[in-house]
Design an enzyme around this catalytic site. Structure first.
Site, PDB file in Angstrom:
ATOM      1  N   ASP A   1       0.801  -1.095  -0.177  1.00  0.00           N
ATOM      2  CA  ASP A   1       0.005   0.243   0.016  1.00  0.00           C
ATOM      3  C   ASP A   1       0.910   1.141  -0.168  1.00  0.00           C
ATOM      4  OD1 ASP A   1      -2.648   1.359   0.149  1.00  0.00           O
ATOM      5  OD2 ASP A   1      -2.144   1.447   2.749  1.00  0.00           O
TER       6      ASP A   1
ATOM      7  N   GLU B   1       2.662   4.511  -4.222  1.00  0.00           N
ATOM      8  CA  GLU B   1       2.395   5.622  -5.905  1.00  0.00           C
ATOM      9  C   GLU B   1       3.530   6.462  -5.951  1.00  0.00           C
ATOM     10  OE1 GLU B   1      -0.135   5.293  -2.882  1.00  0.00           O
ATOM     11  OE2 GLU B   1      -1.451   4.082  -4.245  1.00  0.00           O
TER      12      GLU B   1
ATOM     13  N   ASP C   1      -9.417   3.916  -2.001  1.00  0.00           N
ATOM     14  CA  ASP C   1     -10.036   4.004  -0.494  1.00  0.00           C
ATOM     15  C   ASP C   1     -11.136   4.991  -1.091  1.00  0.00           C
ATOM     16  OD1 ASP C   1      -7.899   3.585   0.845  1.00  0.00           O
ATOM     17  OD2 ASP C   1      -7.028   5.518   1.134  1.00  0.00           O
TER      18      ASP C   1
HETATM   19  C1  GLC Z   1      -4.765   3.672   3.225  1.00  0.00           C
HETATM   20  C2  GLC Z   1      -5.131   2.099   2.131  1.00  0.00           C
HETATM   21  C3  GLC Z   1      -5.896   1.348   3.193  1.00  0.00           C
HETATM   22  C4  GLC Z   1      -5.446   1.107   4.402  1.00  0.00           C
HETATM   23  C5  GLC Z   1      -4.811   2.402   5.112  1.00  0.00           C
HETATM   24  C6  GLC Z   1      -3.890   1.566   6.571  1.00  0.00           C
HETATM   25  O1  GLC Z   1      -5.456   4.187   3.860  1.00  0.00           O
HETATM   26  O2  GLC Z   1      -5.365   2.623   1.068  1.00  0.00           O
HETATM   27  O3  GLC Z   1      -6.751   0.455   2.697  1.00  0.00           O
HETATM   28  O4  GLC Z   1      -6.531   0.450   5.607  1.00  0.00           O
HETATM   29  O5  GLC Z   1      -4.179   3.164   4.212  1.00  0.00           O
HETATM   30  O6  GLC Z   1      -3.218   0.933   5.733  1.00  0.00           O
END
Ligand code: GLC
Length: 801
Positions: free
Chosen positions: A407, A410, A485
């Site tokens: 995650d 980007e 998200d």
């Molecule tokens: C980001 C991700 C989400 C995750 C969060 C905490 O917002 O997109 O899926 O739960 O980070 O790790």
């Protein structure tokens, strides 16, 4: 459009007349008087690569997107030197290259239809600020041309009239109009005159596409650096365009383990251990199938990657084993930011070995993410990727984690306006050093690649499972993905539907949304409708931010729990069907979801449809996207379709109302289809599959269906230990014949098929099994249109009266 600053008024530059032509096997070079060279490579009869330089020489030819496994080779290549243009002829295409200005026109070789035509064609502007060029291409937008693709764009499926940007961006709570968001997939399909072609602009700089937005008859694309370098991919079938693009940028390197196609439950965050166990136990108690449970960032010690919070998780290995004993695979999150902490071993290693990204003037790239100040590995350096892969040893081999969720890649940086690294950050780019302007869009992809290799190594002999948020073209080779998200709103249910379809037509089928919405709280009804859609997405996971109420299937009222269970059960029944679609995807590149336009481009009614799609190749699905609905209007594509719930046969090619109260949704099965089903299991592997149900939908005529099976994990299938069954159904007014062709060495666990006939227009009178008459009692003809037969039949012949 690129807006010139006052200091940068140089304006557009264009190629002048062609003064030299050279052919080198499959590659042609056209050089102009002002030093522009067009390098045209014939990849295949239907795939041409166009690459331009403005200085007479090309830089190193390097791409993260194009796979080394891409098929190359053509049947025919002929060059003709006409007065005005060069004519390049393959068995599928004719391409004209104008001698006066290097403009390109491409025609279908069979019927001479004009498919693609340069408007201004290639042109460029020198980049005053960065050096190099802003490279541009404009083409004529043909009459009634439609456009599709571009990855995860959240707006209407048909891109016509819109402009888009590709710059991988952390986009919390994005909306329909937000652009860009998490992924950069600079590939689109154009469709006009019944013919489809694709353009893949393999340029990783910030790029733009304008589909007849600025000027009604022009489509253009440009990038803020790098080369004009694009692949023209001809169909004329849209599915072939997607298939060929997927061939170029790669199919997943292996099948996912079957459990990864099951249901996944996630939340930010389940902790401590007792909470995780409470959730998993509830799934089993309530008999809601589930295969994977996720650990979000709170499992770590102060958000340090590859550590555990020992207060919440005192003995992760034991916990993961206990979860596994109960059929749960544990998936853990890992982010790219490494906490700035002199006492943290991963930070120390990164520092010592010079693995972290640096700014242009030598300082480290420092940015805030969950752990506070972080440094970031340069995943574009092979040595760093190797190191990163190695870091997974303990998590996977020792602790037993089965999947990794990556995650913020980007890469996302908090508390800065541009949400990411500044442009001057340096990257290795596999030996082609560059700034972040070039590396940004592939940073997340290279993290996915390194993670994938770690999992592949340490999970062996099992298959790896990775899920990523950021992606560039080609990332589908390594990982699955989700759409980021989103919000718990009806609009986002619509977006999730469009995004999953669009990802599939952009070569990336293994995708899904945060079911129920990540931020905010869904009502039970919205959650239910989202589950109904989600079970038809290749990746199926509930996730939420956790700062509102709970989002497990039992968090609403009991009716919701029951309906959700029913649909997740349907997902588990359809696993062999989905697995077969996945097999097709990894072999042929066939998208697992097909938007109606991809299914039937000849029917113009499909060109602007967004809601309906085909799951695999035989099941038509249309989610209900509004509250309080008792059904909805939808378009049924051409052909005859059985209503899944009632077996009523409807004729397609029209819009109609379909009943779908909250416990139902519009699902139709293509006539003639044979749909394989497993029994409901609480998790993959819970039951030994000793019988597979085949739902046989009658058709007057012929239809072909497939069933793939193997050990559901491991690599034996690559050595031929798989079972691929092709069923050919032929229906006549008083007869039904099913022929089976078998391939592969795998001995399936099941020995029998339970055939379940739908829509038989006659009463069964006699049955022949491989040309031998058998009595109705032998096949356990149940009077309910089901019969049980040996799996190895070659031909089943049913006669009616
Ligand atoms: C980001 C991700 C989400 C995750 C969060 C905490 O917002 O997109 O899926 O739960 O980070 O790790």
């Amino acid at each position: 459009m690129i807006v010139n600053t006052e200091l940068d008024q140089k304006g557009n530059l264009f190629p002048s007349k062609v003064i030299a032509f050279k052919k080198d096997v499959d590659t042609l070079y056209f050089t102009t008087e002002n030093n522009v060279v067009l390098q045209l490579t014939v990849f295949r009869d239907s795939v041409l690569r166009f690459r331009y330089t403005t200085t007479g020489t090309f830089g190193n030819d390097f791409s993260y997107a194009i796979t080394k496994y891409a098929s190359k080779g053509y049947n025919h290549l002929q060059i003709e030197n006409e007065n005005e243009y060069y004519k390049v002829i393959t068995s599928k295409l004719i391409c004209h290259i104008s001698k006066s200005d290097l403009k390109v026109s491409i025609f279908d070789a069979k019927d001479n239809t004009l498919i693609s035509q340069d408007e201004l064609g290639f042109h460029w502007e020198e980049s005053y600020e960065y050096g190099g060029n802003i490279v541009k291409m404009s083409k004529v937008s043909q009459k009634v041309e439609s456009y599709y693709g571009l990855g995860d764009k959240p707006g209407h499926l048909n891109l016509k009239g819109k402009r888009f940007e590709n710059w991988v961006t952390d986009s919390y709570a994005f909306g329909k109009e937000t652009d860009p968001i998490y992924k950069s997939i600079p590939f689109y399909t154009g469709l006009h005159d019944g013919k489809a072609y694709g353009i893949f602009f393999d340029n990783t700089f910030r790029s733009f596409f304008d589909f007849a937005h600025e000027r009604r008859n022009v489509t253009s694309f440009w990038a803020q650096g790098g080369e004009m370098n694009y692949y023209f991919i001809y169909g004329p079938k849209m599915e072939d365009v997607v298939v060929n693009y997927t061939d170029l940028t790669g199919k997943p390197h292996q099948l996912p383990p079957l459990w990864a196609l099951g249901f996944h439950q996630c939340k930010w965050s389940y902790y401590p251990e007792s909470k995780v166990k409470e959730v998993t136990k509830k799934f089993r108690d309530l008999k809601i199938p589930c295969d994977a449970i996720y650990l979000d960032i709170d499992y770590m010690e102060g958000f340090r990657c590859f550590t555990w919070n020992k207060e919440y998780f005192p003995d992760p290995k034991r916990m993961v084993k206990e979860l596994a004993d109960d059929g749960f695979k544990t998936v853990a999150i890992i982010d790219p930011g490494i906490k700035f902490d002199k006492d943290y071993s991963i930070f120390q290693e990164g520092l010592k070995n010079d693995y972290f990204c640096k700014r242009a003037d030598g300082a480290y790239m420092k940015g805030k993410v969950w752990p506070g100040e972080c440094y970031f590995p340069d995943f574009t350096k092979p040595e760093v990727r190797d190191w990163w892969s190695g870091l997974f040893q303990e998590l996977i081999e020792d602790i037993g984690i089965k999947g990794v969720w990556i995650d913020m890649n980007e890469p996302a940086v908090m508390e800065v306006p541009n949400k990411t690294f500044p442009n001057d950050v340096r990257h290795d780019y596999d030996g082609n050093p560059c700034s972040h302007r070039k590396a940004h869009n592939i940073y997340g992809m290279q993290m996915a690649r390194a993670t994938y290799h770690g999992l592949k190594k340490f999970s062996y002999p099992k298959r790896p499972f990775v899920i990523t948020r950021a992606a560039y073209s080609g990332t589908q080779r390594y990982t699955s993905t989700w759409t980021g998200d989103n919000l718990a709103t009806w609009e986002h249910l619509w977006i999730a539907n469009v995004q999953a379809q669009r990802m599939a037509m952009s070569g990336f089928s293994f995708a899904g949304s945060d079911i129920g919405g990540f931020a905010e709280q869904p009502q039970g009804e919205l959650f239910t409708r989202w589950i109904q859609l989600g079970i038809f997405h290749p990746f199926c996971r509930v996730h939420s931010s956790g700062d509102h109420g709970d989002q497990e299937p039992w968090a609403f009222d009991e009716d919701v729990t029951d309906i959700v269970r029913k649909f997740i059960e349907l997902r588990y029944q359809l696993l062999p069907y989905l697995y077969t679609a996945f097999w097709n995807y990894i072999n042929e590149g066939t998208p697992i979801l097909k938007s109606l336009v991809l299914f039937d481009q000849d029917d113009v009614h499909t060109h602007y449809r967004t809601d309906e799609f085909i799951f695999g190749d035989k099941i038509l699905v249309c989610p209900v996207l509004e509250p309080n609905a008792k059904g909805r209007r939808m378009y049924i594509p051409n052909g005859n379709w059985f209503n899944f719930w009632t077996d009523e046969l409807v004729k397609g090619g029209k819009e109609m109302w379909v009943d779908a109260d909250i416990d139902s949704m519009p699902i139709f099965i293509k006539e003639g289809a044979i749909i394989p089903k497993y029994p409901v299991q609480q998790y993959v592997g819970e039951k030994n599959i000793d019988e597979v149900v085949l739902d046989v939908y009658f058709k007057k005529g012929k239809e072909q269906s497939k069933l793939f099976d193997d050990a559901h994990d491991g690599y034996d299938y690559k050595k031929g230990r798989y079972s691929l069954r092709t069923f050919k159904l032929t229906g006549k007014s008083k007869e039904l014949i099913i022929q089976q062709h078998k391939e592969g060495k795998y001995i399936t666990t099941y020995n029998t098929f339970k055939l379940n006939f739908h829509g038989l227009p006659f009463m069964i009178e006699s049955i022949q099994f491989d040309n031998v008459d058998i009595s109705l009692s032998d096949v356990k003809m149940n009077g309910d249109n089901t019969m049980i037969i040996d799996k190895n039949f070659a031909q089943l012949h049913i006669k009616g009266k």
